[in-house]
Design a protein around this motif. Structure first.
Motif, PDB file in Angstrom:
ATOM      1  N   ALA A 180      -3.121   1.820  -4.082  1.00  0.00           N
ATOM      2  CA  ALA A 180      -3.310   2.950  -3.636  1.00  0.00           C
ATOM      3  C   ALA A 180      -3.909   2.901  -2.021  1.00  0.00           C
ATOM      4  O   ALA A 180      -3.478   3.655  -1.196  1.00  0.00           O
ATOM      5  CB  ALA A 180      -4.539   3.841  -4.178  1.00  0.00           C
ATOM      6  N   CYS A 181      -4.801   1.887  -1.743  1.00  0.00           N
ATOM      7  CA  CYS A 181      -5.171   1.748  -0.256  1.00  0.00           C
ATOM      8  C   CYS A 181      -5.790   0.437  -0.165  1.00  0.00           C
ATOM      9  O   CYS A 181      -6.197  -0.144  -0.989  1.00  0.00           O
ATOM     10  CB  CYS A 181      -6.202   2.734  -0.020  1.00  0.00           C
ATOM     11  N   LEU A 182      -5.216  -0.427   0.667  1.00  0.00           N
ATOM     12  CA  LEU A 182      -5.908  -1.705   1.084  1.00  0.00           C
ATOM     13  C   LEU A 182      -6.888  -1.777   1.730  1.00  0.00           C
ATOM     14  O   LEU A 182      -7.578  -2.804   2.487  1.00  0.00           O
ATOM     15  CB  LEU A 182      -4.540  -2.768   1.472  1.00  0.00           C
ATOM     16  N   GLY A 183      -7.576  -0.645   2.460  1.00  0.00           N
ATOM     17  CA  GLY A 183      -8.598  -0.645   3.205  1.00  0.00           C
ATOM     18  C   GLY A 183      -8.574  -0.977   4.633  1.00  0.00           C
ATOM     19  O   GLY A 183      -9.537  -1.193   5.509  1.00  0.00           O
ATOM     20  N   CYS A 184      -7.257  -1.020   5.154  1.00  0.00           N
ATOM     21  CA  CYS A 184      -6.849  -1.103   6.607  1.00  0.00           C
ATOM     22  C   CYS A 184      -5.952  -0.205   6.938  1.00  0.00           C
ATOM     23  O   CYS A 184      -4.862  -0.861   7.592  1.00  0.00           O
ATOM     24  CB  CYS A 184      -6.558  -2.580   6.880  1.00  0.00           C
ATOM     25  N   CYS A 185      -6.391   0.919   7.003  1.00  0.00           N
ATOM     26  CA  CYS A 185      -5.197   2.186   7.522  1.00  0.00           C
ATOM     27  C   CYS A 185      -4.874   2.060   8.506  1.00  0.00           C
ATOM     28  O   CYS A 185      -3.789   2.350   9.130  1.00  0.00           O
ATOM     29  CB  CYS A 185      -5.819   3.294   6.698  1.00  0.00           C
TER      30      CYS A 185
ATOM     31  N   GLY B  48      -0.820   4.204   0.015  1.00  0.00           N
ATOM     32  CA  GLY B  48      -1.782   5.319   0.345  1.00  0.00           C
ATOM     33  C   GLY B  48      -1.233   6.022   1.296  1.00  0.00           C
ATOM     34  O   GLY B  48      -0.163   5.895   1.946  1.00  0.00           O
ATOM     35  N   THR B  49      -2.022   7.101   1.706  1.00  0.00           N
ATOM     36  CA  THR B  49      -1.598   8.126   2.631  1.00  0.00           C
ATOM     37  C   THR B  49      -1.076   7.803   4.128  1.00  0.00           C
ATOM     38  O   THR B  49      -0.052   8.037   4.523  1.00  0.00           O
ATOM     39  CB  THR B  49      -2.663   9.366   2.663  1.00  0.00           C
ATOM     40  N   ALA B  50      -2.146   6.889   4.633  1.00  0.00           N
ATOM     41  CA  ALA B  50      -1.657   6.580   6.027  1.00  0.00           C
ATOM     42  C   ALA B  50      -0.447   5.456   5.914  1.00  0.00           C
ATOM     43  O   ALA B  50       0.429   5.586   6.846  1.00  0.00           O
ATOM     44  CB  ALA B  50      -2.748   5.606   6.571  1.00  0.00           C
ATOM     45  N   CYS B  51      -0.109   4.729   4.734  1.00  0.00           N
ATOM     46  CA  CYS B  51       0.908   3.896   4.616  1.00  0.00           C
ATOM     47  C   CYS B  51       2.073   4.933   4.375  1.00  0.00           C
ATOM     48  O   CYS B  51       3.287   4.461   4.942  1.00  0.00           O
ATOM     49  CB  CYS B  51       0.693   2.761   3.758  1.00  0.00           C
TER      50      CYS B  51
ATOM     51  N   VAL C  49       1.195  -1.509   5.400  1.00  0.00           N
ATOM     52  CA  VAL C  49       0.526  -2.601   5.173  1.00  0.00           C
ATOM     53  C   VAL C  49       0.780  -3.366   3.788  1.00  0.00           C
ATOM     54  O   VAL C  49       1.155  -2.614   2.692  1.00  0.00           O
ATOM     55  CB  VAL C  49      -1.269  -2.496   5.016  1.00  0.00           C
TER      56      VAL C  49
ATOM     57  N   CYS D 205       0.875  -1.383  -0.150  1.00  0.00           N
ATOM     58  CA  CYS D 205       0.051   0.019  -0.014  1.00  0.00           C
ATOM     59  C   CYS D 205       1.006   1.312  -0.051  1.00  0.00           C
ATOM     60  O   CYS D 205       1.824   1.273   0.683  1.00  0.00           O
ATOM     61  CB  CYS D 205      -0.884  -0.109   1.147  1.00  0.00           C
TER      62      CYS D 205
HETATM   63  S1  FES Z   1      -3.603   3.745   3.235  1.00  0.00           S
HETATM   64 FE1  FES Z   1      -2.807   1.825   3.437  1.00  0.00          FE
HETATM   65  S2  FES Z   1      -4.209   0.462   4.219  1.00  0.00           S
HETATM   66 FE2  FES Z   1      -5.173   2.594   3.663  1.00  0.00          FE
END
Ligand code: FES
Length: 151
Positions: A118-123, A79-82, A128, A77
């Motif tokens: 982009a995001c795996l849905g478990c931010c 995504g932003t959180a990751c 992740v 991932c």
């Molecule tokens: S940003 Fe990584 S799981 Fe959502």
């Protein structure tokens, strides 16, 4: 059933459906896990669709894979959180552990293929990765080699 017969079965099923090139190629991709040049040329030959049109669609949409895939799929991932949880370091560690050269996404032994998503849905578990259907969260570089060794 040989490949040509399987292609004919799929192509004839979509023959009269407008806008069917993408779903048709997706179904064809499932036969071998990717679309080889030979397969795309055969699709053109059977369907009458120009080979440049088929290549154009296959190279434009990320859903299509043009090279064989590894036995296991790793999704990392970005995504932003990751990203803020140091996903870049996890990615670098993964690429080093898998011995992937720049631009490569599948290991030489065809065991793993790595994708950035982009995001795996478990931010809340950031950073992740997912290997096949298993999620691994709160990762650090040390955990990566242990996880890979279990495959
Ligand atoms: S940003 Fe990584 S799981 Fe959502």
């Amino acid at each position: 059933m040989d490949l040509r017969k399987q292609l004919e079965r799929i192509i004839f099923k979509y023959e009269f459906v407008n806008g069917s090139l993408i779903p048709m190629l997706q179904e064809i991709q499932e036969l071998e896990g990717y679309l080889s040049k030979e397969t795309m040329k055969m699709v053109s030959d059977i369907s009458g669709i120009g080979v440049a049109d088929i290549f154009g669609v296959a190279t434009f949409y990320t859903v299509f894979r043009l090279k064989p895939q590894g036995k296991h799929t790793i999704r990392i991932c970005k995504g932003t959180a990751c990203h803020v949880s140091n996903a870049d370091l996890i990615l670098t560690t993964l690429r080093n552990e898998l011995d992937l050269e720049e631009g490569e996404d599948t290991t030489a032994d065809n065991k793993f293929t790595l994708f950035e998503v982009a995001c795996l849905g478990c931010c809340s578990l950031a950073p992740v990765i997912m290997i096949d259907n298993t999620t691994y969260g709160k990762l650090d570089p040390q955990k990566i080699s242990e996880i890979l060794a279990s495959y």
